[in-house]
Motif scaffolding. Structure first.
Motif, mmCIF file in Angstrom:
data_model
loop_
_atom_site.group_PDB
_atom_site.id
_atom_site.type_symbol
_atom_site.label_atom_id
_atom_site.label_comp_id
_atom_site.label_asym_id
_atom_site.label_seq_id
_atom_site.Cartn_x
_atom_site.Cartn_y
_atom_site.Cartn_z
ATOM 1 N N LYS A 2 48.858 73.553 193.125
ATOM 2 C CA LYS A 2 49.922 74.217 193.321
ATOM 3 C C LYS A 2 50.826 74.232 194.498
ATOM 4 O O LYS A 2 50.356 74.297 195.508
ATOM 5 C CB LYS A 2 49.665 75.795 192.917
ATOM 6 C CG LYS A 2 49.257 75.900 191.425
ATOM 7 C CD LYS A 2 48.974 77.344 191.127
ATOM 8 C CE LYS A 2 48.915 77.613 189.695
ATOM 9 N NZ LYS A 2 47.797 77.265 189.101
ATOM 10 N N ALA A 3 52.169 74.118 194.376
ATOM 11 C CA ALA A 3 52.986 74.225 195.281
ATOM 12 C C ALA A 3 54.190 75.053 195.042
ATOM 13 O O ALA A 3 54.771 75.010 193.872
ATOM 14 C CB ALA A 3 53.475 72.736 195.773
ATOM 15 N N CYS A 4 54.809 75.609 195.949
ATOM 16 C CA CYS A 4 56.337 76.368 195.917
ATOM 17 C C CYS A 4 57.286 75.193 196.162
ATOM 18 O O CYS A 4 56.998 74.550 197.485
ATOM 19 C CB CYS A 4 56.389 77.558 196.949
ATOM 20 S SG CYS A 4 57.906 78.108 196.856
ATOM 21 N N ILE A 17 57.191 77.423 191.153
ATOM 22 C CA ILE A 17 55.800 77.230 191.538
ATOM 23 C C ILE A 17 55.253 76.015 190.468
ATOM 24 O O ILE A 17 55.442 76.291 189.291
ATOM 25 C CB ILE A 17 54.613 78.340 191.339
ATOM 26 C CG1 ILE A 17 55.354 79.559 192.094
ATOM 27 C CG2 ILE A 17 53.341 78.052 191.760
ATOM 28 C CD1 ILE A 17 55.325 79.305 193.677
ATOM 29 N N SER A 60 58.642 72.163 200.231
ATOM 30 C CA SER A 60 58.020 73.383 200.221
ATOM 31 C C SER A 60 58.562 74.242 201.524
ATOM 32 O O SER A 60 58.625 73.673 202.563
ATOM 33 C CB SER A 60 56.600 73.525 200.133
ATOM 34 O OG SER A 60 55.945 72.984 199.030
ATOM 35 N N ALA A 94 53.814 76.101 201.906
ATOM 36 C CA ALA A 94 53.627 76.743 201.027
ATOM 37 C C ALA A 94 53.020 76.087 199.657
ATOM 38 O O ALA A 94 53.777 75.901 198.763
ATOM 39 C CB ALA A 94 54.879 77.556 200.756
ATOM 40 N N ARG A 95 51.938 75.582 199.961
ATOM 41 C CA ARG A 95 51.185 74.861 198.919
ATOM 42 C C ARG A 95 49.876 74.929 199.154
ATOM 43 O O ARG A 95 49.147 75.472 200.185
ATOM 44 C CB ARG A 95 51.676 73.417 198.618
ATOM 45 C CG ARG A 95 51.639 72.727 200.192
ATOM 46 C CD ARG A 95 52.153 71.273 199.993
ATOM 47 N NE ARG A 95 53.375 71.208 199.715
ATOM 48 C CZ ARG A 95 54.037 70.269 199.224
ATOM 49 N NH1 ARG A 95 53.503 68.941 199.372
ATOM 50 N NH2 ARG A 95 55.606 70.164 198.948
ATOM 51 N N GLU A 96 48.953 74.466 198.089
ATOM 52 C CA GLU A 96 47.648 74.661 198.479
ATOM 53 C C GLU A 96 46.857 73.649 199.248
ATOM 54 O O GLU A 96 45.809 74.061 200.083
ATOM 55 C CB GLU A 96 46.803 74.334 197.005
ATOM 56 C CG GLU A 96 47.078 75.615 196.300
ATOM 57 C CD GLU A 96 46.468 75.630 194.748
ATOM 58 O OE1 GLU A 96 45.986 76.485 194.265
ATOM 59 O OE2 GLU A 96 46.175 74.499 194.234
ATOM 60 N N LEU A 301 51.048 83.115 196.166
ATOM 61 C CA LEU A 301 52.084 82.157 196.201
ATOM 62 C C LEU A 301 53.218 82.394 194.913
ATOM 63 O O LEU A 301 54.304 82.268 195.407
ATOM 64 C CB LEU A 301 51.472 80.759 196.050
ATOM 65 C CG LEU A 301 52.432 79.478 195.876
ATOM 66 C CD1 LEU A 301 52.860 79.510 197.396
ATOM 67 C CD2 LEU A 301 51.738 78.377 195.469
ATOM 68 N N PRO A 324 48.066 80.819 199.287
ATOM 69 C CA PRO A 324 48.357 79.724 198.176
ATOM 70 C C PRO A 324 46.986 79.928 197.226
ATOM 71 O O PRO A 324 45.954 80.237 197.752
ATOM 72 C CB PRO A 324 48.355 78.309 198.698
ATOM 73 C CG PRO A 324 48.909 78.733 200.060
ATOM 74 C CD PRO A 324 48.215 80.168 200.598
#
Length: 324
Positions: A2-4, A17, A60, A94-96, A301, A324
């Protein structure tokens, strides 16, 4: 993973997301599983394309993070899978999982929580660089911190106190000043109802302040320069007020004071070893219990847009952390 993602410039509500391919640790690269990342005011600007750095879409937000090394590429010897680390990447945290170079991260002691470490690099890194590398701050000197309850402002209060300075917290309300006082400020000055220059002079017995830490800019800057002591140092941190001041140079001449620019983002690139020393110092202070960064809130997140909106509305007191 997952990522913003910011896929088009605009308000936080534009962010999405999404699932994206997992990164690979190429030669000289490191994959870190992000345990926590932090948001700063500039994240509200970068997603609107109003910041000095302009990443290509999609990207991100979040410049600083902490986590665990998951994989290392060929040629990496400084870190190994399982190492706890913290780091700074400009944007993209801002991601895993993130991919970084060894110069982007430092080892994280077991006694420092991921949420605390994630918020150290930018505001605290900027402040220690300002005081140690640019301001030559010495124990017993007096520091005036403008915008003392804001992100870098509160870091400036805390670190100046740790370094043995007398801290005058300056802000626009009694509520903000009370918060600064709780962080270690010795004196406070409300510049919404008292002129800054005269107030600083009064609090220093007419001598003036040795160091000014100014992340605000605008009309306050010239008043603060006029309130410096002989041989004082005025540290230019930023312009939260929105206006870049024009300082009459005759003031600088008559006071024998210095105007010193603080550009931490460039210093990280130009002097990575110096930045690493500063990061190690911050982590040591946290381990020793001398530095206790205040965390405003920890958000999943999925709630990153809400967190950014609160920052933009200046509703936060302390670091904003995303997990995240």
């Amino acid at each position: 993973m997952k990522a913003c993602l910011c896929k088009s410039f605009g308000p936080p509500s534009n962010l999405s997301i999404e699932d994206i391919p997992e990164p690979v640790a190429g030669p000289g690269r490191i994959v870190v599983r992000v345990k926590a990342c932090a948001l700063n005011f500039f994240d509200t600007l970068i997603i609107r394309n109003k910041y000095q750095y302009k990443p290509d879409l999609p990207f991100s937000p979040s410049a600083e993070f902490s986590g665990v090394v998951e994989a290392v590429g060929d040629g990496v010897s400084e870190f190994a899978a399982g190492d706890r680390v913290m780091g700074y990447v400009g944007w993209g945290a801002a991601r895993e999982k993130v991919v970084v170079e060894a110069k982007d991260i430092v080892r994280l002691p077991d006694g420092v929580a991921f949420e605390t470490a994630a918020g150290l690099a930018v505001t605290y890194g900027t402040t220690l660089h300002a005081y140690r590398d640019r301001g030559d701050l010495k124990p017993g000197e007096t520091v005036a911190v403008l915008g003392a309850s804001g992100g870098v402002g509160q870091a400036a209060v805390e670190i100046a106190a740790i370094m043995g300075a007398k801290v005058i917290a300056c802000a626009s309300s009694e509520e903000k000043l009370a918060f600064a006082k709780s962080l270690g400020a010795d004196m406070t000055l409300n510049y919404s109802d008292h002129p800054l220059k005269e107030g600083l002079k009064e609090l220093t017995g007419g001598k003036g302040v040795d160091v000014v830490y100014d992340p605000v800019g605008g009309d306050l800057s010239e008043q603060a320069v006029r309130a410096t002591a002989w041989g004082g140092r005025f540290l230019v941190i930023g312009f939260a007020a929105g206006d870049i001041p024009k300082i009459p140079l005759n003031i600088v001449m008559l006071k024998g004071c210095d105007l010193r620019g603080v550009f931490w983002g460039a210093a990280v690139t130009r002097d990575p070893e110096g930045n690493k020393r500063n990061m190690d110092q911050l982590l040591a202070w946290v381990e020793e219990g001398k530095l206790k960064p205040h965390i405003h809130g920890v958000y999943p997140l999925e709630d990153i847009a809400t967190a950014l909106e609160e920052i933009a509305a200046r509703k936060v007191r302390g670091k904003v952390i995303v997990t995240p």
